[in-house]
Design a protein around this motif. Structure first.
Motif, short mmCIF file in Angstrom:
data_model
loop_
_atom_site.label_atom_id
_atom_site.label_comp_id
_atom_site.label_asym_id
_atom_site.label_seq_id
_atom_site.Cartn_x
_atom_site.Cartn_y
_atom_site.Cartn_z
N ARG A 31 0.82 -1.20 0.00
CA ARG A 31 0.00 0.00 0.00
C ARG A 31 0.86 1.26 0.00
NH1 ARG A 31 -5.40 -0.75 3.74
NH2 ARG A 31 -6.34 -2.43 2.52
N PRO A 32 1.75 1.42 -0.94
CA PRO A 32 2.56 2.65 -0.98
C PRO A 32 1.72 3.89 -1.27
CG PRO A 32 2.88 1.38 -2.98
CD PRO A 32 2.10 0.51 -2.06
N TRP A 33 0.55 3.69 -1.85
CA TRP A 33 -0.32 4.82 -2.15
C TRP A 33 -0.78 5.56 -0.88
CZ3 TRP A 33 -4.77 3.92 0.42
CH2 TRP A 33 -5.14 2.59 0.64
N ALA A 34 -0.65 4.90 0.28
CA ALA A 34 -1.02 5.56 1.53
C ALA A 34 -0.12 6.75 1.83
CB ALA A 34 -0.98 4.56 2.68
N LEU A 38 -0.07 10.19 4.04
CA LEU A 38 0.91 10.40 5.10
C LEU A 38 1.74 11.66 4.89
CD1 LEU A 38 2.21 6.78 5.74
CD2 LEU A 38 1.02 8.25 7.36
N ILE A 39 2.23 11.88 3.67
CA ILE A 39 3.12 13.01 3.44
C ILE A 39 2.39 14.35 3.61
CG2 ILE A 39 4.56 14.15 1.71
CD1 ILE A 39 5.34 11.38 0.70
N LEU A 79 -4.04 2.78 7.27
CA LEU A 79 -4.23 2.26 5.92
C LEU A 79 -2.98 1.52 5.44
CD1 LEU A 79 -6.14 5.19 4.18
CD2 LEU A 79 -7.04 2.93 4.74
N ILE A 80 -1.81 2.12 5.64
CA ILE A 80 -0.60 1.47 5.15
C ILE A 80 -0.30 0.20 5.93
CG2 ILE A 80 1.13 2.61 6.61
CD1 ILE A 80 2.86 2.97 4.15
N ALA A 81 -0.75 0.13 7.18
CA ALA A 81 -0.53 -1.06 8.00
C ALA A 81 -1.66 -2.07 7.87
CB ALA A 81 -0.39 -0.66 9.47
#
Length: 202
Positions: A31-34, A38-39, A79-81
């Motif tokens: 899920r790198p799109w998260a 985050l940024i 989300l990323i987790a």
């Protein structure tokens, strides 16, 4: 006094470091799109820290911006987790804590302060709903069947306490204000007790 540029650089560095750590810990979730959440959240939180170090009025704006960044960042981490199904009670607790924290900027007028303190107190109570869901999901023993009635009683007690506190101020309409707050609060407490004991049906 610390230079604002140093505060901005340090805040941004800490925020981006948190993003990097999140990616390193959960680099296999696909899920790198998260990071699209985050940024920006890191930038928002860092901006809030900078504003928080300014004067009283600007500091309140900075507090709101910081809270928004932290809440959005928490969504990104969940989300990323792949833990949104587990951590969604945080989406109840964190906004409530943000509202409760505005008590640091309470208004000066007794009536406005009483109303603001009531909202902050109810928000602080609402912040415990998230941990309650965690505990309820863990099947801890000792939970009453109608546990939600405890929140009715506690919420009514918060409002009633602020209504009683309002009567000590020497203002002409303190009794009217206390009655408007205390009347519904007392009814809420009594209803909560009746629900908790099972005297009233659902």
């Amino acid at each position: 006094m610390t230079h604002p540029r140093y505060i901005a650089a340090l805040s941004l560095g800490v925020a981006l470091l948190a993003v990097m750590v999140s990616n390193l810990v959960w680099d296999d979730t696909g899920r790198p799109w998260a990071n699209a959440i985050l940024i920006p959240a890191a930038l928002i939180a860092a901006s809030g820290v900078v504003l928080l170090t300014r004067g009283r009025g600007v500091a309140f704006l900075g507090y709101l911006v910081l809270c928004a960044g932290l809440i959005i960042g928490t969504v990104g981490v969940l989300l990323i987790a792949k833990r949104m199904g587990w951590g969604w009670p945080l989406m109840v607790t964190l906004p409530c804590l943000a509202v409760a924290g505005t008590y640091l900027w309470a208004p000066g007028h007794p009536v406005a302060r009483a109303l603001h303190r009531t909202v902050a107190g109810l928000a602080l109570l609402g912040a415990t709903v998230g941990p309650a869901f965690f505990a309820f999901r863990a099947d801890l023993p000792g939970w009453p069947e109608r546990w939600w009635a405890l929140y009715m009683i506690a919420a009514g007690a918060v409002v009633l306490g602020n209504a009683l506190e309002l009567t000590r101020h020497r203002i002409g309409y303190r009794l009217q204000g206390a009655t408007l707050l205390g009347g519904p609060a007392l009814v809420t407490v009594l209803l909560g007790v009746r629900f908790l004991t099972g005297a009233l049906p659902l």
